[in-house]
Each structure stands twice: as C-alpha cells, then as structure tokens.
Scaffold this active site. Structure first.
Site, PDB file in Angstrom:
ATOM      1  N   HIS A 316       1.061  37.116 -16.008  1.00  0.00           N
ATOM      2  CA  HIS A 316       0.443  36.369 -14.900  1.00  0.00           C
ATOM      3  C   HIS A 316       0.293  37.246 -13.656  1.00  0.00           C
ATOM      4  O   HIS A 316      -0.780  37.316 -13.041  1.00  0.00           O
ATOM      5  CB  HIS A 316       1.292  35.131 -14.581  1.00  0.00           C
ATOM      6  N   CYS A 694     -24.876  40.879  14.565  1.00  0.00           N
ATOM      7  CA  CYS A 694     -23.731  41.763  14.805  1.00  0.00           C
ATOM      8  C   CYS A 694     -22.411  40.997  14.885  1.00  0.00           C
ATOM      9  O   CYS A 694     -21.387  41.558  15.253  1.00  0.00           O
ATOM     10  CB  CYS A 694     -23.933  42.588  16.071  1.00  0.00           C
TER      11      CYS A 694
END
Length: 734
Positions: A316, A694
């Site tokens: 896992h 931006c």
C-alpha cells in the site's frame, strides 16, 4: 480480513494472536504453521470477534456476503475515502459499485501462489516486468504489506510454465491497452488466473521514460505520449535530489526497499494525524509506520516522505507513494517502530518524534539528519518529451520572477519570458532598501519622498539589469508598485514600530504616530494601493520607470536584447491607465534623451477588478497588453478575502458548496467569464492586443486548459511550474 474490513475490528488484534502463535511455535513465517496450528488460530480469531462485537462470527455464507456488500457501500463515506477524493479532486460521483465473483486460491500449497506486477518498472520506466510473488498466499498478503514478498523471479524458478504464460499475457495486454499495466494474478495448483489489470500508477521519471520508449517502439504516437504523462508527473521531476549522495554514506543507518524514488528530508512523525497537523503548521515531515493502510492516506499526502518497516515494492505505501510522487522506503526490516513512545529504534540508535531524517527513495537508504538537496535538471528523456510538448502547444508559457536567480531558473525550465516581475519584492532584499522605503512612506512632502526614492533608484536599476541579462532576447513584464504601503512597515508592537521609524526617518514620535494613523485603512486591499499610489505620488512611478529604462538601455548597450513591458496594476477606469501611461512616456523621453539611446517598450495593465474586465474595450485604447491578475480578480468577484477565506472555505468544500478552492483552481463559470469578456472586447478594440494571465492559476493544469480555449496568448506561473504549464498547454492542443 472480514473482521477488519467488514466489521471494523482493529487489524492489530488479529496480528497479535498470529504473532503470539508463531512465537510459541518457534517459527517466523506464516507458512511454517501446520494445519493443526491454523485451526488453533481460527479459534483465537473467533474469540477476538466475539469479544469485540459481542456476538458469534456469522457462519452463514449469505450473511457474510450481505455484510460484505454493505461494507463496500458504506466505505464510500468513510473518512479515508472522503480524504482520498478530496486529495485527488474527485467530485460529482454518487457512490461505489460492488462486484461479486468467484475466487481462486493461491494458498492451496506449494503449487499455488499470488502476485502483483507492472509490465514496466513504475519507478524508472525500464521495460522489464516489475513485481512480487508469494507462494501459498492470497493477494491481500502481498498488497497489505503484512508479509514481505519475493521478487517475481522466484515464480520463474518455482512455477516456470505459469510464469511463461504470465509473460505472454503481459505482452498481449500492453499491446492492447497501449500503456504500462498493473496486473494482479493468482496461481491455483499450477494454473494461472489473471484477476485484473489497469493502467499502472507510476513516478514522474517512470512516466516520461515509458512515454518516450513507447513512441520509439512504435506502440503509440507523440500525441498519445503527451496525453499519457500527467502534470503531476512533471511536478515530481522538479523536486530536488540529494546534493552529494556519497557525502552522507557514513550516516546511513538502515536500508529498505526503494519503493518510490526521490529525496525526502523532514522531521519524523508516527501517525497520519500528526503528519497532517504538523504539515498544517508549515513543518516538513516524514511519516514512519510499521506498515501503512488506507486510513493513513491523509498523513501520507501531507508527508514529504514515507518509511515503513514492513511491506514490499507493491505494498500500500509503495503504490500510493508512487502515485503521488512521494519518496518512499518500504520493507525496512532493520527498524522497529514504537508508536506508543513515538520512537523508532535502528540498531543502537533511538530516534524520537521531531528528529530530522533523510530518505533516498531511489536506493532505499535511511540517513540520519538533514541532508542538503540540489535542484533537478531537465535532460535525457525529459528533454526529448518536453521538445515534443513545445512542438504541439500553441499557448506561450512565461514565468513570475522577481530576481535574476528566479529569472535564470525560469529560463532553464523553458519560460518564454517573464509575465510578472513584482517590484515590491525587491524592496525587502536588504535593510538599506526597506529603510529607504519607510522613509518614502513617512514622507509628508514631495521633496522628502523624492529624497527617499533617490536612494531606491540604484537598487531597482541594478535588479532590472540582472533580470534583463538573464532574459536576454525575451520579454520582461514589470508591474509597478502594487501592495498597500502598510505592508512595508514593521510588524509587532506599535511602540516598537514607532521607535524603529524614529531611528530610520529622524522624525519625532508624534510625527510618526500621526503618519501611521493617516496610513491606516479599514480595508487596505481595496484601499490605497496599485495605480492609486502612482497617481497620488507620481514621483514613485517616475522612479520605478526611470530605473526600468536606464537598466534597459544599459543592458542594450552591452549587447543584451531587452524587451520591457510596463504593467500598471489595479486599473478600473481608462482615465487611471491614461494618467500613468502619459507619465511613463514622459519619463521614457527624458531617459532616452539623456542617455542618447532608445528602446521599444509596451505599456499595459493588470486586469484584476471586475469593472476593468467589463470595460476592457475602453482600456484597450491605452493598453498594449492585458495580464489577468486572477488572484485579486477571484477575490473581488466572489467577495472572498484571501486573508480570511480559511475560516469558512474548508466548510464549503466539505459540504460540497464549492467543488474546489477558487484561489487554486479557476472558477470558470464566474471569473472565467470575466476573462473571456475582457479578452473578446479588448481584442475587438485592439486586434494586436497581447493577453495573458499571471495569477496563481497560471500553473494549474485545468485552468491552463481554460485559458488556451479562451484565446489567451500566454500564461505566467512560478518558475518551477513552467514545465507543468507547458505540458497542460500541449494537452489541450492535442
């Protein structure tokens, strides 16, 4: 497994009984227990069930099946499932399905077994079967990390016919799906059964190599290769590596399995809850566990690295870590984890919670202390892949950079210019600079302000020269001063602030108190900031613009190709931009005349006020480019204060009122529509208008896809996210 997964009985209670039995029988492996031993163990397990649930274990198969189905349905709303969906941004699904099917058994003796494999190495991308196998075991024994399995070669030796068939099946499946596959299989009494297959999770390094190799093998084309690599894969490759692996060899205290590559340096914690809590405090942590389980996903995501004592390469911890690009060392049998005392014992060393540890996920090394890291390089397969990306994408990718070092990093990562240079960040670079800024803020008259600004001019000019040099031949968009002036004042006790300003400015305490009082605002983010500063104090704009043009001409005289673009922030009306634009051009004429040279430049604005987006056709009369400041545009459109949103946003997300944080993922229905409106109206008024973004959304893949479809010319993001934005732009083009 039924008691743990279906009935919620802690797995550790069963493990205690198994461990005690093995100790009593003097064996280390489960398979060494006899049939009589296992019957004894079953009785113990049933007692655990009875003590915990207060009822006998249900012997009716139909009852067992009914309870198992309910457990699967109920798992959808378990904390770990909710956390997993949140981390992976999985939304809009109603629940999970249940498949019921016959089983085959890998625990029917020495001619049976079970395994998990990938058709290629998920860590490196190497074209070679990568997996693990356990004789006389079930699949859960491999993936849960309860037993440390053997390499797949063990199957080749013990079950050659089944192994040969498995190899043939892997080739067929990879050719059909045209991807690296994750496969689970069982051998029951020498017969091979293919249980399931799916596209395998892989690291960034593995994803790039697999994509490039499959193109070279003729299995897929370049477009398919570009779709195969996720933006998150590139993010992993942009993480730092160890500066000098040979330098820390004497500090290696243990070696486990190299389950997920990369370097991780952090303070150790022993529970998922602590990992999340420490991460929320801004700490970098390494999660140390005996083994991980699905309940740990929140802590695993918060950690920079994972170390487990048990488990293999397909356990896992390993699979989840690789999927998220987390460094992971698993199956490190040399460590003993004591959760109760929050210590890990390695040989004669005792390492406590909060101590620094370093992990090398590529070698499996566990290293004492905080080892130095170095930035990654884009080369080899990465270079080939990114060249394909750049051939296909239409959207340009620029970077937000405020220093020459940031500019150089951006360029190395493929940026085509600077889309946002925040001049205010330069003011904090040294004590001398910030003192001059404070003198400017405290100034009462224009003369006092000009005197302080003269001190700042050479600093700004020097910074711009460095940035222009780093971006030789590429455009540099420089935003004039934007934040409220109070941000430049010291934080802390008001008396301390006043005393410091008295020393810095030569003013009296009363004068300083009076000036601070005049600067104070109820809502500074909507107050005296942005273009309002330059309009109120023209000398501030004049100083910044003079620094830009003097630096540009100086660099141009040295052979550097300079393309400055001056951005006026927080404009809401044409008149505001007109005032600043006129001032900028006057300063340009003075500088050009005084230095006997000139350069071409652009004047534009940051669209971050909803009104500006709606009257973009008017503003485009003065603006040669638009740059959307999506951070403030989101703030003003939603009416959410970025500073206070943390108080209610988590509640909104947990209740499904919002699908994602709008400051991370662009709100396409609302904020996105303003961007589309402004782009359409602006380009209608000025066909050659350059339009970009931006804000923080410039590096978020789904937002980048929206910007490309909306007709923007470029996105600008942090230097380290430039490759991610490049890939996202290519994927939307594909």
């Amino acid at each position: 497994m039924f008691g743990d997964v279906v009935m919620g009985i802690p797995h550790s209670k069963f493990e205690e009984k198994l461990g005690a039995l093995k100790a009593a029988k003097g064996v280390s492996q489960d398979t060494a227990l006899t049939a009589f031993d296992l019957k004894e163990l079953v009785v113990e397990y049933k007692n655990v069930y009875l003590e915990t649930k207060g009822e006998q274990f249900p012997s009716d198969p139909k009852k067992q099946l009914y309870l198992a189905v309910l457990a699967v349905f109920n798992s959808w709303d378990s904390p770990r499932a909710v956390k997993y969906r949140s981390i992976n941004q999985i939304t809009g699904l109603k629940g999970t399905a249940v498949n019921i099917q016959c089983m085959v058994f890998g625990n029917m003796g020495e001619t049976s077994g079970t395994g998990v494999l990938f058709t290629r190495n998920p860590s490196t991308g190497e074209k070679k079967l990568y997996g693990e196998f356990l004789i006389n075991a079930q699949g859960e024994d491999v993936v849960a990390g309860i037993r440390t399995p053997q390499d797949l070669d063990a199957m080749k030796q013990s079950m050659p016919e089944a192994y040969k068939e498995l190899v043939e099946n892997c080739s067929i499946l990879e050719s059909h799906y045209k991807d690296m596959m994750d496969i689970e299989f069982t051998v029951q009494e020498s017969r091979l059964w293919m249980l399931q297959c799916r596209a395998g999770k892989r690291t960034g390094k593995g994803a790039i190599k697999i994509a490039v190799d499959m193109v070279n093998e003729g299995l897929i084309n370049i477009n398919s290769a570009i779709k195969m690599v996720e933006p998150g894969h590139l993010d992993q490759l942009l993480h730092p590596q160890f500066e000098n692996p040979s330098a820390y060899k004497e500090k290696v205290v243990a070696t486990g399995l190299p389950a997920s590559p990369g370097a991780a340096v952090g303070q150790i914690v022993f529970s998922a809850e602590d990992a999340e809590a420490w991460h929320a405090q801004g700490k970098v942590v390494i999660l140390v566990r005996t083994e991980t389980s699905p309940e740990d996903v929140g802590g695993m995501h918060a950690a920079t690295g994972i170390l487990t004592a048990r488990g293999g390469m397909t356990s896992h911890a390993a699979v989840v870590a690789r999927g998220w690009g987390k460094c992971c060392v698993s199956g490190c049998s040399e460590i003993r984890v004591n959760d109760a005392d929050k210590v890990v014992v390695i040989g004669d060393k005792v390492i406590h919670e909060g101590d620094w540890l370093s992990l090398n996920g590529s070698t499996g090394e566990v290293i004492m202390g905080k080892q130095p890291l170095s930035p990654p390089a884009l080369s080899g397969d990465m270079g080939i892949f990114m060249a394909w990306v750049d051939e296909i994408r239409k959207l340009k990718v620029m970077a937000n950079a405020d220093t020459p070092a940031d500019a150089a990093t951006a360029r190395n990562n493929g940026a085509e210019g600077i889309g946002l240079c925040r001049t205010e960040h330069m003011f904090f670079a040294s004590d001398e600079r910030i003192k001059a800024v404070r003198q400017m803020i405290m100034a009462v008259t224009t003369e006092q302000r000009e005197k302080a600004l003269k001190l700042l001019l050479p600093y700004q000019r020097s910074d711009f020269e460095g940035i222009f040099r780093a971006m030789d031949g590429l455009p540099v968009t420089i935003r004039l001063l934007d934040p409220p002036l109070h941000e430049f004042l010291p934080e802390g006790n008001i008396e301390d602030i006043v005393a410091e300003l008295v020393l810095d400015t030569g003013m009296t305490e009363d004068e300083v108190f009076s000036r601070i009082e005049k600067l104070s605002e109820v809502n500074p983010m909507l107050g005296f900031r942005g273009c309002r500063l330059g309009i109120s104090y023209p000398e501030l704009t004049e100083m910044q613009v003079r620094a830009i043009f003097e630096a540009a001409i100086s660099m141009s005289n040295q052979g550097v190709r300079v393309f400055p673009e001056i951005m006026v922030p927080l404009v809401g009306t044409l008149q505001e931009l007109g005032h600043q634009s006129s001032l900028i051009r006057k300063v340009a004429e003075k500088v050009f005349s005084g230095m006997g040279a000139s350069i071409s430049y652009k004047i534009g604005t940051m669209i971050e006020i909803p009104r500006a987006a709606l009257v973009a056709d008017e503003i485009a009369e003065q603006a040669e480019f638009f740059s959307f400041g999506t951070n403030d545009l989101t703030q003003m459109t939603f009416g959410y204060s970025r500073d206070d949103v943390g108080k209610f946003l988590p509640i909104y997300l947990s209740k499904g009122l919002l699908q994602s944080d709008p400051f991370e993922v662009l709100d396409q229905k609302g904020v996105g529509q303003l961007i589309k409106i402004a782009t359409e109206r602006g380009k209608r008024a000025r066909p050659d208008l350059k339009v970009g973004i931006c804000g923080e959304h410039g590096g978020e893949p789904s937002s980048v896809a929206f910007f490309a479809e909306a007709g923007l010319d470029y996105v600008s993001c942090s230097p380290f996210r430039v490759p991610i934005a490049r890939l996202a732009a290519a994927q939307v083009a594909v």
